[in-house]
Scaffold this active site. Sequence first.
Site, mmCIF file in Angstrom:
data_model
loop_
_atom_site.group_PDB
_atom_site.id
_atom_site.type_symbol
_atom_site.label_atom_id
_atom_site.label_comp_id
_atom_site.label_asym_id
_atom_site.label_seq_id
_atom_site.Cartn_x
_atom_site.Cartn_y
_atom_site.Cartn_z
ATOM 1 N N ASP A 258 0.851 -1.196 0.000
ATOM 2 C CA ASP A 258 0.000 0.000 0.000
ATOM 3 C C ASP A 258 0.893 1.254 0.000
ATOM 4 O OD1 ASP A 258 -2.989 0.859 1.490
ATOM 5 O OD2 ASP A 258 -1.269 2.195 1.680
ATOM 6 N N ASN A 266 -2.570 12.835 -2.703
ATOM 7 C CA ASN A 266 -3.648 13.230 -3.617
ATOM 8 C C ASN A 266 -4.134 14.637 -3.307
ATOM 9 O OD1 ASN A 266 -4.204 11.213 -5.490
ATOM 10 N ND2 ASN A 266 -5.268 9.960 -3.972
ATOM 11 N N ASP A 275 -2.678 9.394 -9.870
ATOM 12 C CA ASP A 275 -2.804 8.312 -10.866
ATOM 13 C C ASP A 275 -1.449 7.994 -11.504
ATOM 14 O OD1 ASP A 275 -5.454 8.034 -10.415
ATOM 15 O OD2 ASP A 275 -6.146 8.970 -12.272
ATOM 16 N N GLU A 299 -5.233 2.079 -3.898
ATOM 17 C CA GLU A 299 -3.758 2.158 -3.925
ATOM 18 C C GLU A 299 -3.142 0.921 -3.289
ATOM 19 O OE1 GLU A 299 -5.080 2.434 -0.830
ATOM 20 O OE2 GLU A 299 -3.387 3.583 -0.027
HETATM 21 N N1 GTP Z 1 -5.260 9.156 -7.564
HETATM 22 C C1 GTP Z 1 -5.875 8.058 -7.129
HETATM 23 N N2 GTP Z 1 -6.140 7.919 -5.819
HETATM 24 C C2 GTP Z 1 -6.735 6.798 -5.377
HETATM 25 C C3 GTP Z 1 -7.124 5.764 -6.251
HETATM 26 N N3 GTP Z 1 -7.692 4.786 -5.528
HETATM 27 C C4 GTP Z 1 -7.681 5.185 -4.242
HETATM 28 N N4 GTP Z 1 -7.101 6.408 -4.129
HETATM 29 C C5 GTP Z 1 -6.899 7.232 -2.950
HETATM 30 O O1 GTP Z 1 -6.054 6.567 -2.051
HETATM 31 C C6 GTP Z 1 -6.263 7.168 -0.776
HETATM 32 C C7 GTP Z 1 -6.180 6.068 0.295
HETATM 33 O O2 GTP Z 1 -6.102 6.697 1.486
HETATM 34 P P1 GTP Z 1 -6.065 5.930 2.880
HETATM 35 O O3 GTP Z 1 -6.675 4.563 2.725
HETATM 36 O O4 GTP Z 1 -6.676 6.842 3.889
HETATM 37 O O5 GTP Z 1 -4.567 5.692 3.171
HETATM 38 P P2 GTP Z 1 -3.264 6.604 3.100
HETATM 39 O O6 GTP Z 1 -3.549 8.058 3.027
HETATM 40 O O7 GTP Z 1 -2.434 6.043 1.996
HETATM 41 O O8 GTP Z 1 -2.587 6.330 4.473
HETATM 42 P P3 GTP Z 1 -1.844 5.031 4.952
HETATM 43 O O9 GTP Z 1 -2.243 3.915 4.057
HETATM 44 O O10 GTP Z 1 -2.247 4.822 6.360
HETATM 45 O O11 GTP Z 1 -0.375 5.328 4.822
HETATM 46 C C8 GTP Z 1 -7.633 7.843 -0.807
HETATM 47 O O12 GTP Z 1 -7.438 9.238 -0.748
HETATM 48 C C9 GTP Z 1 -8.181 7.462 -2.175
HETATM 49 O O13 GTP Z 1 -8.910 8.523 -2.768
HETATM 50 C C10 GTP Z 1 -6.845 5.945 -7.646
HETATM 51 O O14 GTP Z 1 -7.131 5.098 -8.494
HETATM 52 N N5 GTP Z 1 -6.227 7.093 -8.035
#
Ligand code: GTP
Length: 400
Positions: A258, A266, A275, A299
């Site tokens: 992850d 983002n 992306d 992600e």
């Molecule tokens: N740009 C983009 N963002 C994505 C996609 N799929 C998921 N996300 C973003 O990934 C982020 C996941 O955030 P969290 O699950 O809170 O985790 P994090 O901020 O990475 O924090 P930790 O995992 O605890 O380090 C969210 O803001 C989603 O909008 C995608 O296909 N494209």
Amino acid sequence: MPILALLPVLCLALVQAFWPDHAFYQAMPFPATAFTAMALVALIATLMRQTEWLYWLAILGGHYWATQNGLQRPLSEPDVAALHQLLPLTASLLMLALSALPKPGLPSIAGVLVLGLCFLLPASLVWLPLADWLAASGLPPALFERPVEGFFMSWAHLWWFSGLLFLWLGLISFRPQDPSVWGQFSTWLAILLFYAFMDRQQISGWATLAGSMALLITLAYRMLHLAYMDELTALPQRRALENRLRRLGRNSAVTMLDVDHFKSFNDTWGHDVGDQVLKLLGAILGRQRGMQAFRYGGEEFTLVFSHARKKAIRDALEAVRAEVEAYPLQLRQDDRPNDSEDGRRQRGSNDGTTETVNITISLGCALRQPGETPQTLLKRADEALYKAKNAGRNCVRIVS
Ligand SMILES: Nc1nc2c(ncn2[C@@H]2O[C@H](COP(=O)(O)OP(=O)(O)OP(=O)(O)O)[C@@H](O)[C@H]2O)c(=O)[nH]1
């Protein structure tokens, strides 16, 4: 494999070369079969919203229709000989132009006009007084002689065929993984085949069938691609992972991975830059050896190992983690939509027009226990990932 689209046309070329008089070959009821195959391709392409295939189908169908309605005469007749040169040449140029240039969408007025042109162009050439034009053109007659008696192409054919083949190969080398370019190339070869062997019985029907099969194979490939591949990262996605987990061996391991702080990334740089990060990660994971990478969703990514050697797995995962951490992501200043607290914290010190950002990932791996179901294994890998997050991120945790 998009190259499989060439199979029907290669088979036809082989049959033409070695068994042209085979009873089965001669007994196929054309044109009903050819039109049914084309209707099937049109139906599937429309249902799949892959309407650009209709342009190629129109060229193929147009040529079949034209040959059935004006070329059922011996090649020795001057106007048939002229068409024998002109029809494959115009088809080739039209197909190359369609491949290389942006096409109007369908349904639209421009799209319908291009579709009409693709279908009617061969027929309109059949209706023109070509023999007279060619005679008046002053082209050297030697061009229309065959290099060897009985060879199926004239010198003129050979010249332009080689030139156009070169252009097609250039196009393919630019987009080798694009199934559509293989389907188009194959349809082009099918059209050339039926002009090359125009004096043989049934050839236009068989070539139309082979061209339609090439388009069907390409459409089937596209369908599988849509179902199993993730467009953004070019990795297999969740459905493909589930298939892979069903075939998981006793000695295996699964890793969940992850991106760290991706939400704030983002928020700082925008979803489109996010992306790009996922795309980059897909490229890095996709080229790793000894493991299979999947996009799990969002992600999160999954890596499947078909062995459970802890030390080798740890080394491989550490190498992936270090490669991602070391990758300098170049971002332009205008990529940044707003300036949040998180963004300032994450960015590097470069104050020029581009900034370099490094992302990190956390990885959690579980080695398969005897009798453990793939679902439980995945769940334990997820728990290992949480351990890695709780341990400060940018690290690997493996549970036995
Ligand atoms: N740009 C983009 N963002 C994505 C996609 N799929 C998921 N996300 C973003 O990934 C982020 C996941 O955030 P969290 O699950 O809170 O985790 P994090 O901020 O990475 O924090 P930790 O995992 O605890 O380090 C969210 O803001 C989603 O909008 C995608 O296909 N494209």
